[in-house]
Design a protein around this motif. Structure first.
Motif, PDB file in Angstrom:
ATOM      1  N   ASP A  88      -1.004  10.788  13.009  1.00 52.59           N
ATOM      2  CA  ASP A  88      -0.477  11.903  12.240  1.00 52.59           C
ATOM      3  C   ASP A  88      -1.521  12.615  11.295  1.00 52.59           C
ATOM      4  N   ILE A 126       3.812  12.672   1.729  1.00 53.90           N
ATOM      5  CA  ILE A 126       3.301  11.392   1.467  1.00 53.90           C
ATOM      6  C   ILE A 126       4.502  10.656   0.858  1.00 53.90           C
ATOM      7  N   ARG A 167       6.860   9.936   3.672  1.00 54.23           N
ATOM      8  CA  ARG A 167       6.194   8.751   4.404  1.00 54.23           C
ATOM      9  C   ARG A 167       6.583   7.367   3.791  1.00 54.23           C
ATOM     10  N   SER A 182       2.215   4.329   1.348  1.00 54.87           N
ATOM     11  CA  SER A 182       1.563   5.571   1.506  1.00 54.87           C
ATOM     12  C   SER A 182       1.214   5.988   0.343  1.00 54.87           C
ATOM     13  N   TYR A 209      -0.157   5.648   5.452  1.00 57.44           N
ATOM     14  CA  TYR A 209      -0.526   7.097   5.432  1.00 57.44           C
ATOM     15  C   TYR A 209      -1.261   7.195   4.170  1.00 57.44           C
ATOM     16  N   GLY A 252      -6.131   5.020   6.118  1.00 54.24           N
ATOM     17  CA  GLY A 252      -4.712   5.418   6.777  1.00 54.24           C
ATOM     18  C   GLY A 252      -4.525   4.712   8.336  1.00 54.24           C
ATOM     19  N   TYR A 256      -1.737   5.082  10.357  1.00 49.98           N
ATOM     20  CA  TYR A 256      -0.819   5.832  11.061  1.00 49.98           C
ATOM     21  C   TYR A 256      -1.162   7.364  10.785  1.00 49.98           C
ATOM     22  N   GLY A 257      -1.805   7.562   9.658  1.00 42.27           N
ATOM     23  CA  GLY A 257      -1.840   9.024   9.486  1.00 42.27           C
ATOM     24  C   GLY A 257      -3.129   9.477   8.426  1.00 42.27           C
ATOM     25  N   THR A 258      -3.462  10.449   8.271  1.00 44.81           N
ATOM     26  CA  THR A 258      -4.289  10.764   7.246  1.00 44.81           C
ATOM     27  C   THR A 258      -4.108  12.298   7.152  1.00 44.81           C
ATOM     28  N   TYR A 259      -3.739  12.514   5.667  1.00 49.39           N
ATOM     29  CA  TYR A 259      -3.778  14.266   5.423  1.00 49.39           C
ATOM     30  C   TYR A 259      -4.687  14.685   4.396  1.00 49.39           C
TER      31      TYR A 259
END
Length: 416
Positions: free
Chosen positions: A236, A250, A253, A260, A321, A383, A385-388
């Motif tokens: 993600d 976040i 999540r 997260s 996350y 992260g 499962y995900g990095t924003y």
């Protein structure tokens, strides 16, 4: 919803199943250790690896095996050896001490910060057999009277007091001038002794594609490149034009799977408000991480969803996350795909304190810029499962959202 085990102790648990390569490496280090324990000069084994390549898991299992033989196996050359596991990071040290509480052959006192051990051995006029050093890139390479370290280099002092020294090292996690290390500086020390090196290359922490990991690495080497088509494959990855919207995502999540957090580089001047140092980006306003007096790592405290994590609280840890704010020190050079570091906008003054052994202004500036990019690299590699991402610099923010759209991805909508 994913069924995720968020305990930091389980991420580096000595009971975690190793890959064939990791298991062979542990065996090789033990063979090297046994071979050199009986010599009358030190030996060093160095494991090189980027963030997330499983270095701590390997050391955790290695130390349990060594201590089991040291305390229970009378026919082993390790029997009754005096061994320590060292890490110069208080949050990570908490995790190792918690692990020690669950394994009878491991004692909490086996784990220490390097300065504490060096000073303790000097006071008692003692030496040790084996020193295992996690996060060796955090070792002090100059005196630090604030931390009661009065010698010139922690690694040198540990080598003087041990028969075998085992370290893990990542040049891209060097973050402070007082812990200045480069491969050349490290090898200038290790090459004086019998030594062996091993390079870990496989990323274990992040579910991201190899191409996205490469994109992160290019970014921290000052290059803004097109996003790979695989950027969101089983991962993600998102770009935000609004930091507050990223925060909301976040928080969502964190409600779903926990662990997260929002993270940020330095670059936000201290404007104390109610005793807290806030980061502000448009509608976004959150305080920096507070000093953690508990035995629980910062990210595992539920209330830290309302704080912004820094390199000092997240380095060495997994998060599910991450929402990363790329702060004012990192911007895009206009009319190019190059990134620049603005040293005048870096607010972590402790990180860039001068050293007596550095006198060339160009070298100093280059090293300072590298450390700032290293701090972003540490955040990029958290992260699972995900990095924003959100960028403070308007040009960089616009370029990132454009790259996201050009790669065929839709910008995130507001979380309901």
């Amino acid at each position: 919803m994913k069924n995720i085990d968020n305990a930091a102790t389980n991420k580096i648990s000595p009971f975690k199943k190793l890959t064939t390569e990791q298991a062979q490496l542990v065996n090789d280090i033990i063979s090297f250790t046994k071979q050199h324990l009986t010599q009358n000069y030190p030996a060093i084994y160095t494991v090189y690896g980027d963030a997330g390549t499983g270095k701590s898991v390997i050391l955790s299992q290695l130390f349990v095996r060594i201590q089991k033989e040291a305390r229970t196996q009378q026919n082993s050359v390790l029997y009754h050896t005096n061994n320590y596991f060292l890490v110069n990071h208080p949050e990570i040290l908490k995790v190792y001490k918690e692990i020690a509480g669950s394994i009878k052959e491991l004692y909490k006192k086996d784990f220490a910060r390097p300065t504490s051990l060096i000073n303790q051995l000097d006071k008692q006029n003692q030496t040790i057999d084996i020193a295992i050093i996690d996060e060796a890139h955090l070792l002090l390479s100059k005196p630090d009277h604030y931390n009661n370290f009065y010698h010139d280099n922690q690694l040198v002092e540990i080598i003087k007091r041990a028969k075998v020294v085992i370290i893990v090292f990542d040049q891209y996690q060097v973050l402070r001038m007082k812990s200045l290390w480069t491969p050349a500086r490290l090898q200038a020390i290790t090459s004086q002794y019998p030594h062996k090196d091993y390079h870990l290359t496989h990323m274990f922490r992040m579910n991201a594609s190899d191409d996205l990991i490469k994109w992160f690495n290019e970014f921290t080497n000052y290059k803004l490149t097109p996003l790979p088509a695989s950027a969101r494959d089983h991962y993600d990855f998102r770009i935000y034009s609004d930091a507050e919207e990223m925060r909301k995502a976040i928080v969502q999540r964190n409600k779903e799977v926990g662990l997260s957090r929002i993270l940020s580089t330095s670059g936000y001047p201290s404007t104390l408000d109610g005793g807290k140092h806030y980061i502000e980006e448009g509608r976004f306003k959150m305080p920096w991480d507070q000093y953690n007096y508990t035995v629980t790592p910062w990210a595992e405290l539920p209330q830290t969803i309302n704080e912004v994590g820094s390199i000092y609280t997240c380095q060495g840890f997994d998060l599910n996350y991450t929402g990363i704010i790329i702060g004012p020190p990192i911007s895009q050079t206009p009319h190019t795909n190059q990134l620049q570091v603005n040293l005048d906008r870096y607010t972590d003054v402790e990180a860039l304190k001068k050293r007596d052994d550095l006198t060339d202004p160009a070298e100093i500036k280059s090293l300072e810029k590298r450390m700032i990019m290293n701090s972003l690299n540490v955040l990029f590699k958290r992260g699972v499962y995900g990095t924003y991402l959100y960028a403070h610099d308007p040009l960089l923010r616009h370029s990132l959202t454009s790259l996201f759209k050009k790669a065929g991805f839709m910008l995130p909508k507001e979380e309901k």
